[in-house]
Design an enzyme around this catalytic site. Structure first.
Site: not given
Ligand code: 13P
Length: 294
Positions: A82, A178-179, A208-209, A211, A230, A233
């Site tokens: 990743d 992300h996060g 991505h991101g 969560s 992806n 979190t």
């Molecule tokens: P999250 O932590 O927001 O789910 O993002 C994960 C991610 O995109 C890893 O590449």
């Protein structure tokens, strides 16, 4: 079985569903994710980034273990680096046994992103390893990234990028970050842009991101052409909630039982997510055409 990412994402692109990519940082997480996929008859991607490997998921321990776990199930499992930040990490990742590399040069100027991605594609493809790159930039929820379209993926640039790099999957920026988002905040995704990107590229697209995006956004993203999501979190969070509840219910509980609880919670979370994004029972695809066992 251990496979690269191309076959599984090409099938997802063709049949309009998405595959979960879970950042899996220890034995319990890896086993929970693989067992969830196996029970749901779903392809799955396990991934980790460089800092996760430095902190906990030490490559010399976790990669042989995951490869071994993957070979013991009959659903396709991909092992993805990743956000590979540089050539050294990418070359290491090839030696360590990843079956897909993400090269993330998305913070660099377009030409430099093309140049670096092309080199990684040439290297990885020679070894039967597939490649994901990112255009536009998916930033950090904590920095408020993704709320305006200044870092979103430009459609014309994306077409040129894919043509010049030969990348197998493209991570696009359409409003996630992300996060952890601030409490109560749900990202607003640019579904019009996603539709334009899908129509122009007709290839596997990555979000991505994942969560904190909310079920409705995730469902619409998959319907709009996202084929890999992806999630980090939210998977950690599922374990944290269960561990805290276990401690509250039984303050005398021990380490072993806490870890068992965490593993069960992650497994349940992944199974629900697989159902949401439509990859259940999609465990076969034409390896001869699409995928390659390493
Ligand atoms: P999250 O932590 O927001 O789910 O993002 C994960 C991610 O995109 C890893 O590449």
């Amino acid at each position: 079985m251990l496979v690269n990412m191309k076959g599984m994402l090409d099938a997802a692109n063709r049949d309009h569903y998405a595959i979960m990519a879970v950042n899996s940082v220890n034995m319990e997480m890896a086993r929970a994710v693989i067992e969830a996929a196996s029970e749901m008859r779903s392809p799955i991607i396990l991934q980790m980034g460089r800092s996760q490997m430095a902190k906990l998921a030490h490559h010399e321990d976790i990669l042989p273990m995951i490869r071994n776990m993957a070979e013991r199930v009959d659903v396709p499992v991909c092992l993805n680096l990743d956000h590979g930040p540089d050539f050294q990490t990418e070359i290491n990742a090839i030696h360590w046994g990843f079956t897909n590399l993400m090269i993330d040069a998305s913070s660099l100027p377009f030409e430099e992103n093309v140049r670096r991605t092309r080199i990684i594609v040439d290297m990885a493809h020679a070894k039967g390893i597939s490649v994901e790159a990112e255009l536009g930039h998916v930033g950090q929820a904590a920095d408020g990234d993704g709320r305006t379209d200044d870092m979103f993926t430009n459609v014309a640039q994306a077409v040129e990028f894919v043509e010049r790099t030969g990348v197998d999957a493209l991570a696009v920026a359409i409003g996630t970050a992300h996060g952890k988002y601030p409490a109560g905040y749900v990202p607003k995704l640019d579904f019009d842009r996603l539709a334009e990107l899908k129509a122009a590229l007709r290839m596997p697209l990555v979000l991505h991101g994942g969560s904190g995006s909310g079920e409705e956004n995730i469902r619409r993203a998959v319907a709009g052409g996202i084929n890999k999501i992806n999630v980090c979190t939210d998977a950690f969070h599922a374990a944290e909630v269960a561990m805290k509840a276990k401690w509250a219910e039984d303050p005398q509980t021990d380490y072993l039982n806490i870890m068992v609880t965490a593993e069960a919670a992650i497994k349940a979370f992944v199974k629900d997510y697989i159902a949401l994004i439509g990859s259940a029972n999609r465990y076969t695809f034409d390896f001869a055409d699409n995928g390659s066992k390493e």
